[in-house]
Design an enzyme around this catalytic site. Structure first.
Site, PDB file in Angstrom:
ATOM      1  N   CYS A 114      60.279  45.086 101.779  1.00 36.29           N
ATOM      2  CA  CYS A 114      60.462  44.499 102.834  1.00 36.29           C
ATOM      3  C   CYS A 114      60.009  44.388 104.506  1.00 36.29           C
ATOM      4  O   CYS A 114      59.075  45.501 104.594  1.00 36.29           O
ATOM      5  CB  CYS A 114      62.118  43.273 103.059  1.00 36.29           C
ATOM      6  SG  CYS A 114      62.010  41.805 103.864  1.00 36.29           S
ATOM      7  N   HIS A 231      62.907  41.366  96.999  1.00 40.52           N
ATOM      8  CA  HIS A 231      64.418  42.014  96.908  1.00 40.52           C
ATOM      9  C   HIS A 231      64.449  42.309  95.387  1.00 40.52           C
ATOM     10  O   HIS A 231      65.498  41.500  94.738  1.00 40.52           O
ATOM     11  CB  HIS A 231      64.753  41.489  98.004  1.00 40.52           C
ATOM     12  CG  HIS A 231      64.835  41.581  98.932  1.00 40.52           C
ATOM     13  ND1 HIS A 231      65.090  42.522  99.978  1.00 40.52           N
ATOM     14  CD2 HIS A 231      63.871  41.019 100.260  1.00 40.52           C
ATOM     15  CE1 HIS A 231      64.659  41.890 101.762  1.00 40.52           C
ATOM     16  NE2 HIS A 231      63.699  41.173 101.174  1.00 40.52           N
ATOM     17  N   GLU A 233      66.562  44.452  94.529  1.00 43.77           N
ATOM     18  CA  GLU A 233      68.578  45.132  94.603  1.00 43.77           C
ATOM     19  C   GLU A 233      69.354  43.991  94.985  1.00 43.77           C
ATOM     20  O   GLU A 233      70.188  44.112  94.614  1.00 43.77           O
ATOM     21  CB  GLU A 233      68.340  45.965  95.998  1.00 43.77           C
ATOM     22  CG  GLU A 233      67.922  45.098  97.272  1.00 43.77           C
ATOM     23  CD  GLU A 233      66.797  44.676  98.245  1.00 43.77           C
ATOM     24  OE1 GLU A 233      66.073  45.050  97.093  1.00 43.77           O
ATOM     25  OE2 GLU A 233      66.768  44.448  98.970  1.00 43.77           O
TER      26      GLU A 233
END
Lengths: 260, 79
Positions: A114, A231, A233
């Site tokens: 990002c 993302h 994560e």
């Protein structure tokens, strides 16, 4: 390795901590860079802890060197310097970035997510630029991205053509580069992730930010630097409902095991 | 000395913000606007009076930070 679905079942049954003991020869040493205005560094640290089995070092942007023995440098998401000037522009000129450039030139693995992707583009470690989303809106929802190749350090936990579901949250994710650069990215198979429909089909409707060629993530020339807007994560724990992001971190660990 | 650095998108680069402003001008009923491109202006104060030194410093500033030359052009002028 087990698939995300079987792992969800396994983890749901036995709980988050009931994970098989990590069998790595050496735990992956990662460093998460922290710039003022970044806000995903803790999510990233948690994902690395859960999936790669080691606690990352948090490295402040004014540092001029990375911890000894670093295997992976991560530039997390957020809004470094409030997106002033251009997204990632100021962070890309931070003192630590010279160390990151040297690390990458030496073959070290660098992952930018990002805002981290925007910083990598601004720093010259990746080509191109991330422009305002074509629809002008900030987009915060799950995206389907297709893994274009699994023979990289970042995607060895996936299969080529696999579609994973991971969140996006950005206003400037519309990837653009000159036609020569795009042709090179395509020709050298450096487009690693594309926005697609859930079945893996390319369509403008699913290319939510208007990126050229539906690009969601690209590699540098050498293949050791990845920038991506989504993302992974944030989809690593069964409690969240999806664990499609685990493959990236677990894959990095396995890849490093093979390399060391 | 005072200088102004103007940064604009290169021609051919899609400018969704400019397009949105263009649409809003049309909505306001302002006639005679064919298109709008958005850019940035930096007003910079420079010590000393040597224009060549100042020009060199401003070009370096624009190349290395103020503009992303992948998509933007810049212009330096003294005011």
């Amino acid at each position: 390795m087990c698939t995300a679905a079987t792992e969800v079942r396994w983890r749901t049954k036995f709980g988050l901590r009931a994970r098989p003991p990590h069998t790595r020869q050496r735990a992956m040493k990662s460093a998460v860079l922290v710039f003022p205005g970044i806000n995903r560094e803790r999510d990233m640290a948690r994902a690395l802890r859960l999936c790669a089995g080691s606690e990352p070092a948090m490295v402040w942007h004014t540092e001029t060197s990375l911890p000894d023995g670093t295997d992976l440098v991560v530039l997390p998401g957020g809004f470094s310097y409030g997106d002033y000037l251009r997204c990632g522009a100021i962070a890309a000129r931070a003192p630590i970035m010279d160390a990151v450039r040297a690390f990458a030139a030496n073959g070290g693995l660098v992952l930018g997510i990002c805002n981290g992707f925007q910083i990598l583009c601004e720093s010259g470690l990746l080509p191109g630029v991330l422009m305002r989303n074509a629809g002008l809106k900030f987009i915060c929802k799950d995206a389907y991205i297709r893994v274009e190749r699994a023979d990289t350090p970042f995607t060895s936990g996936y299969t080529t053509g696999q579609v994973i579901r991971v969140p996006v949250a950005h206003g400037e994710g519309n990837y653009m580069a000159d036609s020569e650069t795009i042709a090179r990215l395509e020709g050298e198979r450096r487009i690693l992730f594309r926005y697609t429909a859930p079945d893996g089909a390319l369509s403008p409707e699913w290319n939510m930010n208007g990126s050229i060629y539906a690009i969601a993530g690209i590699l540098n020339e050498r293949g050791n630097v990845l920038g991506m807007m989504p993302h992974p994560e944030n989809h690593v724990e069964p409690e969240i409902g999806l664990t499609d992001g685990r493959g990236l971190f677990a894959g990095l660990g396995h890849w490093l095991d093979g390399a060391h | 000395m005072k200088a102004r650095v103007t940064v604009t998108l290169k021609s051919g680069v899609l400018d969704p913000q400019g397009k949105a402003i263009e649409g809003a001008l049309k909505a306001l009923g302002i006639e005679g606007v064919a298109s709008v491109r958005q850019g940035k202006v930096f007003d910079v104060e420079i010590p000393g009076t040597d224009r060549r030194t100042a020009e060199a410093a401003l070009s370096e500033a624009a190349e290395r930070l103020l503009a992303n030359t992948v998509i933007e052009d810049y212009r330096v002028e003294f005011v």
